[in-house]
Motif scaffolding. Structure first.
Motif, PDB file in Angstrom:
ATOM      1  N   HIS A 152      -9.442   7.933   1.760  1.00 12.89           N
ATOM      2  CA  HIS A 152     -10.141   7.016   0.872  1.00 12.89           C
ATOM      3  C   HIS A 152      -9.259   5.812   0.538  1.00 12.89           C
ATOM      4  O   HIS A 152      -9.700   4.664   0.593  1.00 12.89           O
ATOM      5  CB  HIS A 152     -10.526   7.720  -0.437  1.00 12.89           C
ATOM      6  N   PHE A 153      -8.018   6.104   0.186  1.00  9.16           N
ATOM      7  CA  PHE A 153      -7.128   5.027  -0.218  1.00  9.16           C
ATOM      8  C   PHE A 153      -6.837   4.072   0.931  1.00  9.16           C
ATOM      9  O   PHE A 153      -6.849   2.845   0.761  1.00  9.16           O
ATOM     10  CB  PHE A 153      -5.814   5.586  -0.762  1.00  9.16           C
ATOM     11  N   ALA A 186      -7.741   0.229   0.533  1.00  5.85           N
ATOM     12  CA  ALA A 186      -6.689  -0.782   0.482  1.00  5.85           C
ATOM     13  C   ALA A 186      -6.876  -1.826   1.574  1.00  5.85           C
ATOM     14  O   ALA A 186      -6.524  -2.994   1.392  1.00  5.85           O
ATOM     15  CB  ALA A 186      -5.320  -0.118   0.618  1.00  5.85           C
ATOM     16  N   GLY A 187      -7.418  -1.420   2.720  1.00  3.59           N
ATOM     17  CA  GLY A 187      -7.663  -2.368   3.793  1.00  3.59           C
ATOM     18  C   GLY A 187      -8.800  -3.315   3.501  1.00  3.59           C
ATOM     19  O   GLY A 187      -8.764  -4.495   3.875  1.00  3.59           O
ATOM     20  N   TYR A 244      -1.322   1.232   9.102  1.00  7.40           N
ATOM     21  CA  TYR A 244      -1.431   0.723  10.469  1.00  7.40           C
ATOM     22  C   TYR A 244      -2.003   1.789  11.405  1.00  7.40           C
ATOM     23  O   TYR A 244      -2.903   1.521  12.209  1.00  7.40           O
ATOM     24  CB  TYR A 244      -0.046   0.288  10.950  1.00  7.40           C
ATOM     25  N   ILE A 245      -1.487   3.004  11.287  1.00  7.05           N
ATOM     26  CA  ILE A 245      -1.966   4.100  12.135  1.00  7.05           C
ATOM     27  C   ILE A 245      -3.418   4.417  11.819  1.00  7.05           C
ATOM     28  O   ILE A 245      -4.252   4.586  12.726  1.00  7.05           O
ATOM     29  CB  ILE A 245      -1.074   5.335  11.949  1.00  7.05           C
ATOM     30  N   PHE A 246      -3.734   4.490  10.525  1.00  4.87           N
ATOM     31  CA  PHE A 246      -5.109   4.784  10.127  1.00  4.87           C
ATOM     32  C   PHE A 246      -6.069   3.723  10.642  1.00  4.87           C
ATOM     33  O   PHE A 246      -7.126   4.037  11.202  1.00  4.87           O
ATOM     34  CB  PHE A 246      -5.200   4.883   8.603  1.00  4.87           C
ATOM     35  N   TRP A 247      -5.739   2.453  10.459  1.00  2.00           N
ATOM     36  CA  TRP A 247      -6.663   1.384  10.829  1.00  2.00           C
ATOM     37  C   TRP A 247      -6.794   1.211  12.329  1.00  2.00           C
ATOM     38  O   TRP A 247      -7.816   0.708  12.822  1.00  2.00           O
ATOM     39  CB  TRP A 247      -6.268   0.077  10.146  1.00  2.00           C
ATOM     40  N   PHE A 283      -8.752 -14.223   4.310  1.00  2.49           N
ATOM     41  CA  PHE A 283      -8.041 -13.824   3.098  1.00  2.49           C
ATOM     42  C   PHE A 283      -6.817 -12.985   3.452  1.00  2.49           C
ATOM     43  O   PHE A 283      -5.730 -13.180   2.904  1.00  2.49           O
ATOM     44  CB  PHE A 283      -8.962 -13.035   2.175  1.00  2.49           C
ATOM     45  N   ASN A 284      -6.986 -12.030   4.372  1.00  6.11           N
ATOM     46  CA  ASN A 284      -5.861 -11.185   4.797  1.00  6.11           C
ATOM     47  C   ASN A 284      -4.742 -12.021   5.397  1.00  6.11           C
ATOM     48  O   ASN A 284      -3.553 -11.780   5.125  1.00  6.11           O
ATOM     49  CB  ASN A 284      -6.348 -10.147   5.805  1.00  6.11           C
TER      50      ASN A 284
END
Length: 506
Positions: A267-268, A272-273, A373-376, A409-410
């Motif tokens: 979830h986090f 956060a992304g 990074y790994i999650f995304w 924005f990122n």
């Protein structure tokens, strides 16, 4: 026809990559002035006595099992990561602009492989846009700018190379032992770089066993990877026993707590992304979220986890079902999506068991922002595979508008924080470069040594850099750890003295 399609895909990839690389270079340009932080500083202290390329690479493959500074994580075995660190230390030395340039280059390599996979799923501008979104994602920043973990980007690259070949095998474009062997080699590289790489071949082998019955004998070949890794790790521990005395023993808590931690992490990372502007990011030994900001992590405190998970499963099912024209759920694309989400879940389990039980899950995800990074990587590929890109033009343009706004924005946040970190560490950068030039000119002198006053600008005290037998209240200066082999507190040849500011005469 197939050759023409291949050439079109390559053209899209080169065009998209060139545009993305241009903006990545701008966003990350200030990071070229960053300095070593956290574990990397301690790495320099640990290898200070090593000079040759062999000692720094082959001789340091299991360095984490014998660290002097801040020992820990002895159970892990990451020889590729430490080989790369040793090579960087030998060839780059204290020129940290080169360290950072390599990190940006490895990030672009990952983007290239990601684009290849996305364009394989759908050739056109949506793949370029999604690839650009990932390349400029703010929460990916720490993985790119922290010199110490450049090796993790090699793991991500190996994962994407494997997923591309895996999808083509499922889509029956590739077949035969050659492709399984190539996948196995990529997986072997990943396994010896990051512990998640040991789990990935097991997942892929099981899926290919079910999806391609006629090639089961080759799918089993992938299971050799974790066997080789385990054998090498045990053999290394046997031939070169751990010198540290506190090997971490992980005893899982209740299963329900572990599962909750996994959902909290997922979830986090997603939250956060998508909403990086709600979080207060701090520049420290790691780029992290300020501890007082936990109230802003809404997925951890507002949403009811089982309900959120249930909604996610339903939406994913509908997206997958909608994607396939025939209405079938099990297709190469949906299998790829499922595998990506499964890898992300496996990563959450590893973090929950290996880290969450020691520090608490909130501190884990707050401090180790490079996990994003790994999650995304998994999330971007999985979601892209779920979406039907044959929808109406209006829907696609609305998607492009929203994603472009978030991407801009990122990118602005990336540049802003990279520049802020460079300015914040300006005194450290000047001091490092001054000592580096001094070493270059006089380092061959037999009695060469230095001392830097604790109050000298840039010579900050390090609270984390403690040797194995040091008392807990011991503190070293930044330059003492970084230039350990040259530092002499008693009789230095060159001394950097802090001069107090002069008064205005009043």
């Amino acid at each position: 026809m197939s050759f023409k399609i291949h050439q079109d895909t390559v053209a899209w990839q080169w065009l998209g990559f060139a545009v993305i690389a241009f903006f990545v270079a701008i966003a990350y340009a200030p990071s070229l002035m960053h300095v070593p932080r956290g574990d990397q500083l301690m790495y320099f202290g640990d290898v200070s006595h090593k000079r040759t390329l062999w000692d720094l690479t082959i001789g340091s493959l299991d360095l984490n099992r014998h660290r002097t500074f801040n020992p820990g994580d002895e159970i892990l075995f990451r020889p590729v990561m430490y080989f790369l660190l040793g090579a960087e230390k030998y060839f780059f030395g204290y020129d940290f602009m080169l360290w950072q340039a390599l990190g940006i280059g490895l990030h672009l390599w990952v983007v290239w492989l990601l684009l290849r996979l996305l364009l394989c799923l759908h050739r056109g501008w949506p793949a370029i846009l999604v690839g650009a979104f990932f390349a400029l994602l703010f929460v990916n920043m720490e993985m790119v700018i922290w010199h110490h973990i450049n090796g993790y980007l090699i793991f991500i690259a190996s994962l994407l190379a494997v997923l591309w070949r895996f999808y083509n095998i499922l889509d029956r474009k590739f077949s035969g032992p050659k492709h399984y062997i190539i996948m196995g080699l990529w997986l072997l590289l990943g396994a010896f770089t990051h512990e998640l790489g040991v789990v990935v071949p097991i997942i892929l082998a099981m899926v290919l066993w079910l999806a391609r019955p006629q090639e089961r004998r080759w799918a089993v070949l992938l299971l050799v990877v974790p066997i080789i890794y385990a054998a090498a790790s045990v053999l290394n521990a046997y031939l070169n026993p751990f010198t540290n005395t506190h090997i971490g023993i992980y005893s899982p808590r209740s299963l329900s707590k572990t599962i909750k931690d996994c959902f909290d992490a997922l979830h986090f990372w997603f939250y956060a992304g998508i909403f990086p502007f709600e979080l207060n990011w701090a520049i420290a030994a790691r780029t992290m979220i300020a501890p007082e900001e936990h109230v802003l992590i809404k997925p951890l405190h507002v949403f009811f986890l089982p309900t959120t998970f249930g909604i996610g499963v339903i939406v994913t099912y509908l997206l997958c079902l909608y994607r396939n024209e025939r209405g079938a759920l099990i297709t190469p694309r949906t299998i790829l999506a499922a595998v990506c989400f499964l890898i992300a879940a496996a990563f959450a389990v590893i973090i929950s068991v290996g880290r969450g039980e020691q520090w608490g899950m909130w501190n884990v995800v707050r401090i180790n922002s490079y996990y994003e990074y790994i999650f995304w990587t998994c999330c971007v590929v999985g979601l892209f595979a779920c979406i039907d890109w044959k929808v109406s033009s209006l829907a696609k343009w609305m998607f492009a508008f929203c994603l472009s706004g978030l991407m801009i924005f990122n990118a602005l946040r990336l540049y802003e924080l990279n520049d802020k970190a460079a300015v914040y560490n300006n005194d450290v950068t000047v001091l490092i470069n001054t000592i580096r030039l001094l070493i270059k000119e006089h380092g061959t002198e037999p009695d060469f040594s230095i001392y830097v006053d604790p109050g000298y600008p840039g010579n900050n005290l390090s609270r984390e850099a403690l040797r194995r037998d040091d008392p807990k209240d011991k503190q070293y200066g930044y330059t003492e750890v970084l230039f350990w082999q040259y530092f002499d507190r008693t009789h230095p040849k060159y001394r950097f003295i802090a001069v107090p500011p002069q008064g205005n005469g009043q």
